[in-house]
Design a protein around this motif. Structure first.
Motif, PDB file in Angstrom:
ATOM      1  N   ARG A 137       0.830  -1.003  -0.093  1.00 14.35           N
ATOM      2  CA  ARG A 137       0.094   0.064  -0.036  1.00 14.35           C
ATOM      3  C   ARG A 137       0.764   1.352   0.021  1.00 14.35           C
ATOM      4  N   ILE A 138       0.711   2.043  -0.989  1.00 15.84           N
ATOM      5  CA  ILE A 138       1.488   3.318  -1.165  1.00 15.84           C
ATOM      6  C   ILE A 138       0.916   4.459  -0.189  1.00 15.84           C
ATOM      7  N   PHE A 139       1.667   4.952   0.507  1.00 12.90           N
ATOM      8  CA  PHE A 139       1.282   6.562   1.280  1.00 12.90           C
ATOM      9  C   PHE A 139       2.086   7.511   0.616  1.00 12.90           C
ATOM     10  N   PRO A 140       1.485   8.348  -0.464  1.00 15.33           N
ATOM     11  CA  PRO A 140       2.148   9.456  -1.246  1.00 15.33           C
ATOM     12  C   PRO A 140       2.628  10.525  -0.340  1.00 15.33           C
ATOM     13  N   PHE A 141       1.957  10.830   0.853  1.00 13.69           N
ATOM     14  CA  PHE A 141       2.224  11.714   1.787  1.00 13.69           C
ATOM     15  C   PHE A 141       3.243  11.424   2.913  1.00 13.69           C
ATOM     16  N   ALA A 142       3.658  10.421   2.979  1.00 13.42           N
ATOM     17  CA  ALA A 142       4.918  10.133   3.780  1.00 13.42           C
ATOM     18  C   ALA A 142       6.107  10.786   3.262  1.00 13.42           C
ATOM     19  N   LYS A 143       6.803  11.288   4.185  1.00 16.52           N
ATOM     20  CA  LYS A 143       8.240  11.964   3.637  1.00 16.52           C
ATOM     21  C   LYS A 143       9.331  11.272   4.160  1.00 16.52           C
ATOM     22  N   LEU A 144      10.587  11.304   3.612  1.00 13.18           N
ATOM     23  CA  LEU A 144      11.922  10.855   4.049  1.00 13.18           C
ATOM     24  C   LEU A 144      11.842  11.343   5.689  1.00 13.18           C
ATOM     25  N   GLU A 145      11.681  12.474   5.958  1.00 15.70           N
ATOM     26  CA  GLU A 145      12.119  12.974   7.289  1.00 15.70           C
ATOM     27  C   GLU A 145      10.867  12.433   8.241  1.00 15.70           C
ATOM     28  N   ASP A 146      10.020  11.652   7.767  1.00 20.46           N
ATOM     29  CA  ASP A 146       9.186  10.791   8.803  1.00 20.46           C
ATOM     30  C   ASP A 146       9.807   9.503   9.152  1.00 20.46           C
ATOM     31  N   LEU A 147      10.840   9.292   8.547  1.00 11.72           N
ATOM     32  CA  LEU A 147      11.400   7.816   8.853  1.00 11.72           C
ATOM     33  C   LEU A 147      12.648   8.028   9.821  1.00 11.72           C
ATOM     34  N   GLU A 148      13.189   7.055  10.572  1.00 13.15           N
ATOM     35  CA  GLU A 148      14.545   7.000  11.302  1.00 13.15           C
ATOM     36  C   GLU A 148      15.550   6.946  10.448  1.00 13.15           C
ATOM     37  N   LEU A 149      16.164   8.189   9.832  1.00 13.34           N
ATOM     38  CA  LEU A 149      17.230   8.103   8.962  1.00 13.34           C
ATOM     39  C   LEU A 149      18.476   7.567   9.608  1.00 13.34           C
ATOM     40  N   GLU A 150      18.751   7.423  10.698  1.00 13.50           N
ATOM     41  CA  GLU A 150      20.081   6.866  11.271  1.00 13.50           C
ATOM     42  C   GLU A 150      19.925   5.387  10.754  1.00 13.50           C
ATOM     43  N   LEU A 151      18.725   4.946  10.526  1.00 10.60           N
ATOM     44  CA  LEU A 151      18.521   3.210  10.598  1.00 10.60           C
ATOM     45  C   LEU A 151      19.159   2.943   9.229  1.00 10.60           C
ATOM     46  N   PHE A 152      19.251   4.050   8.125  1.00  8.84           N
ATOM     47  CA  PHE A 152      19.789   3.591   6.935  1.00  8.84           C
ATOM     48  C   PHE A 152      21.221   3.478   6.936  1.00  8.84           C
ATOM     49  N   THR A 153      21.867   4.180   7.857  1.00 10.58           N
ATOM     50  CA  THR A 153      23.350   3.979   7.837  1.00 10.58           C
ATOM     51  C   THR A 153      23.618   2.492   8.753  1.00 10.58           C
ATOM     52  N   LYS A 154      22.711   2.124   9.512  1.00 13.18           N
ATOM     53  CA  LYS A 154      22.539   0.604  10.283  1.00 13.18           C
ATOM     54  C   LYS A 154      22.526  -0.449   9.096  1.00 13.18           C
ATOM     55  N   VAL A 155      21.628  -0.208   8.195  1.00 15.78           N
ATOM     56  CA  VAL A 155      21.290  -0.874   7.042  1.00 15.78           C
ATOM     57  C   VAL A 155      22.560  -1.274   6.183  1.00 15.78           C
ATOM     58  N   ARG A 156      23.214  -0.002   6.072  1.00 15.06           N
ATOM     59  CA  ARG A 156      24.251   0.011   5.022  1.00 15.06           C
ATOM     60  C   ARG A 156      25.389  -0.900   5.620  1.00 15.06           C
ATOM     61  N   ASN A 157      25.621  -0.817   6.988  1.00 12.86           N
ATOM     62  CA  ASN A 157      26.601  -1.705   7.781  1.00 12.86           C
ATOM     63  C   ASN A 157      26.047  -3.338   7.640  1.00 12.86           C
ATOM     64  N   LEU A 158      24.873  -3.380   8.074  1.00 11.68           N
ATOM     65  CA  LEU A 158      24.563  -4.748   7.970  1.00 11.68           C
ATOM     66  C   LEU A 158      24.381  -5.516   6.759  1.00 11.68           C
ATOM     67  N   THR A 159      24.302  -4.950   5.650  1.00  8.92           N
ATOM     68  CA  THR A 159      24.324  -5.551   4.389  1.00  8.92           C
ATOM     69  C   THR A 159      25.886  -5.664   3.886  1.00  8.92           C
ATOM     70  N   GLY A 160      26.569  -4.568   4.282  1.00  7.46           N
ATOM     71  CA  GLY A 160      28.019  -4.655   4.042  1.00  7.46           C
ATOM     72  C   GLY A 160      28.655  -5.874   4.707  1.00  7.46           C
ATOM     73  N   ASN A 161      28.296  -6.264   6.099  1.00  8.80           N
ATOM     74  CA  ASN A 161      28.696  -7.515   6.723  1.00  8.80           C
ATOM     75  C   ASN A 161      28.269  -8.684   5.974  1.00  8.80           C
ATOM     76  N   GLN A 162      26.942  -8.801   5.198  1.00 10.07           N
ATOM     77  CA  GLN A 162      26.804  -9.862   4.737  1.00 10.07           C
ATOM     78  C   GLN A 162      27.398 -10.162   3.049  1.00 10.07           C
ATOM     79  N   LYS A 163      27.667  -8.950   2.619  1.00  8.31           N
ATOM     80  CA  LYS A 163      28.263  -9.055   1.223  1.00  8.31           C
ATOM     81  C   LYS A 163      29.084  -7.884   0.885  1.00  8.31           C
ATOM     82  N   ASP A 164      30.260  -8.277   0.547  1.00  6.77           N
ATOM     83  CA  ASP A 164      31.269  -7.161  -0.119  1.00  6.77           C
ATOM     84  C   ASP A 164      30.684  -6.400  -1.051  1.00  6.77           C
ATOM     85  N   ASN A 165      31.033  -5.073  -1.149  1.00 10.76           N
ATOM     86  CA  ASN A 165      30.395  -4.281  -2.035  1.00 10.76           C
ATOM     87  C   ASN A 165      28.954  -4.478  -2.484  1.00 10.76           C
ATOM     88  N   HIS A 166      28.046  -4.663  -1.433  1.00  6.58           N
ATOM     89  CA  HIS A 166      26.674  -4.675  -1.614  1.00  6.58           C
ATOM     90  C   HIS A 166      26.090  -3.361  -2.336  1.00  6.58           C
TER      91      HIS A 166
END
Length: 476
Positions: A153-182
């Motif tokens: 389901r799409i929420f067109p009025f939800a903005k990036l600033e409504d997300l926990e942006l620091e979690l994107f850094t966490k996700v980058r680190n986690l995927t990097g641990n799984q696979k080099d050059n993810h």
């Protein structure tokens, strides 16, 4: 080589090609149209793809010297967005039948519409067909996906600033641990959302936006409550105060934070237990509940207001979540077809290393709980999906002598000794004699069958479990 139950697949092969079964000869290399079939299965109801079988159902096998390259080419192409878009991870399993090698891929239905080389393929009884230029069929396909899978389901009025942006850094680190050059490591936040299928375009209205799946994974608490007011997971400890609770965590945050808090709750109230797997010392408690917690977060029906629960009692943990059932009753870990409830969210969790392939959760909980408590867990499918994880070994005979060593330590030691002994294939009688159990029926029930069901021991003749020549080996 991974041993699969050929008997369970033989029935599928014998039924011939259908809307859910496809054969490709692929003797030395992949057929050109194999990805069209993958795309069609993902877009329709999923299915079974066999390589090394002719259209008429004759098993010719993939050439032994070509098996590794065929597997590599298949996986590489599925991760190429120019071949399949959105990309989709699939496990490819190798089966040996009478000296011939078959490659088997179980393809689930996807929550998204996929394209193969820019074209949309669907599936019917006659095979795969290109519907790209048929606007009615394409529109119906998108509508079916969005109505079936709440996560889209799409929420067109939800903005990036409504997300926990620091979690994107966490996700980058986690995927990097799984696979080099993810690829996510170098992407911007919005690009990760799009790559993960968490930012979509509605083909009917043209509106773009973050999906419910994206909000549930990354959203701040306020955004989640606005999009899904009933969303919560209840973690409860109920050992002494059976009428209420001894401890509780009312969790209403995003799925990444929910996973962390549930693991902390488990760590606070359940004992560690370690086990030597290969040359690695693993925490069995964390192995079990990593799977159980991921399952309750990923595979619930989010449109249902029934709150998810994780309850720790004296002798068990039981977990409940709302479900869109594809069957009813107790699930057999050795013989079940997993169905992706929220495939986009599940794929995201796999990318960050918090789950394995589809269906692995049930099998891993079953496997590791035999070591943790000596008892079998239960998985019950219905409108509410229930997981029951015993914490104690069931008592089958009266204890008449003092016990000075914990039962769980003896069980763990015995399991380790059997796995060491079975580095070389051994018969049932050899294993039974080795550990000193006289009664064959008792040995099968308490030791051999649980270790086979849990994946700790493999049969040398998996297609004939009762063969008098049967032996058992470990992959340690």
């Amino acid at each position: 080589m991974r041993q699969l139950k050929f008997e369970s697949l033989k029935k599928i092969i014998n039924s011939g090609e259908s809307i859910t079964v496809e054969f490709k000869e692929s003797k030395k290399k992949l057929n050109k149209d194999v990805y069209e079939s993958v795309c069609a299965f993902l877009n329709r109801h999923g299915g079974h793809l066999f390589l090394g079988i002719t259209d008429s159902g004759d098993i010719v096998g993939v050439d032994k010297d070509s098996v590794d390259q065929v597997k590599k080419d298949f996986v590489t192409s599925l991760n190429n967005p120019q071949m399949l878009n959105p990309t989709f991870y699939l496990a490819i399993n190798e089966i040996e039948v009478d000296g011939k090698f078959i490659l088997y891929i179980n393809i689930p239905e996807s929550s998204q519409v996929h394209r193969c080389k820019g074209k949309i393929f669907d599936r019917n009884e006659d095979g795969d067909f290109n519907i790209t230029n048929n606007t009615n069929l394409v529109s119906r396909l998108y509508m079916r996906k969005q109505s079936t899978y709440t996560e889209n389901r799409i929420f067109p009025f939800a903005k990036l600033e409504d997300l926990e942006l620091e979690l994107f850094t966490k996700v980058r680190n986690l995927t990097g641990n799984q696979k080099d050059n993810h690829p996510w490591a170098s992407m911007k936040d919005i690009e990760i959302l799009k790559s993960a299928g968490l930012y979509l375009t509605d083909p009917n209205t043209g509106k773009q936006g973050i999906t419910l799946g994206g909000i549930l994974i990354f959203g701040k608490e306020g955004l989640i409550q606005a999009a899904l007011p009933h969303h919560k997971t209840d973690a409860i400890l109920r050992r002494e105060n059976l009428d209420r609770y001894d401890d509780r965590d009312d969790i209403r945050v995003n799925l990444i934070r929910s996973y962390e808090r549930l693991m902390q709750f488990i760590g606070k109230h359940l004992n560690d237990k370690f086990y030597l797997e290969g040359d690695q010392r693993v925490n069995i408690r964390d192995k079990i509940f990593r799977e159980a917690i991921s399952n309750v977060l990923i595979h619930r029906e989010f449109s249902n207001p029934f709150p998810a629960k994780l309850v720790i009692e004296k002798d068990r943990v039981y977990i409940e979540n709302s479900n869109k059932p594809h069957g009813n009753g107790i699930i057999d870990p050795e013989n079940f077809s997993p169905y992706p409830k929220n495939p986009t969210i599940a794929k995201f969790f796999k990318e960050i290393g918090w789950v394995d392939e589809l269906g692995s959760g049930v099998r891993n909980i079953y496997k590791y709980n035999k070591i943790y408590s000596g008892a079998d867990p239960e998985f019950i499918e219905g409108d509410v999906f229930k997981t029951i994880i015993p914490l104690t070994t069931p008592v089958t005979t009266p204890v008449t002598t003092p016990v000075t060593t914990p039962v769980e330590d003896d069980s763990e030691k015995r399991t380790y000794e059997i796995l060491e002994f079975c580095k070389k294939p051994r018969s049932r009688q050899e294993i039974q004699d080795y550990i000193g159990i006289k009664n064959a029926r008792d040995f099968r029930k308490r030791v051999l069958n649980p270790m086979v069901k849990g994946g700790l021991l493999q049969r040398t003749i998996p297609e004939r479990p009762t063969s008098p020549n049967q032996k058992y080996y470990s992959n340690r």
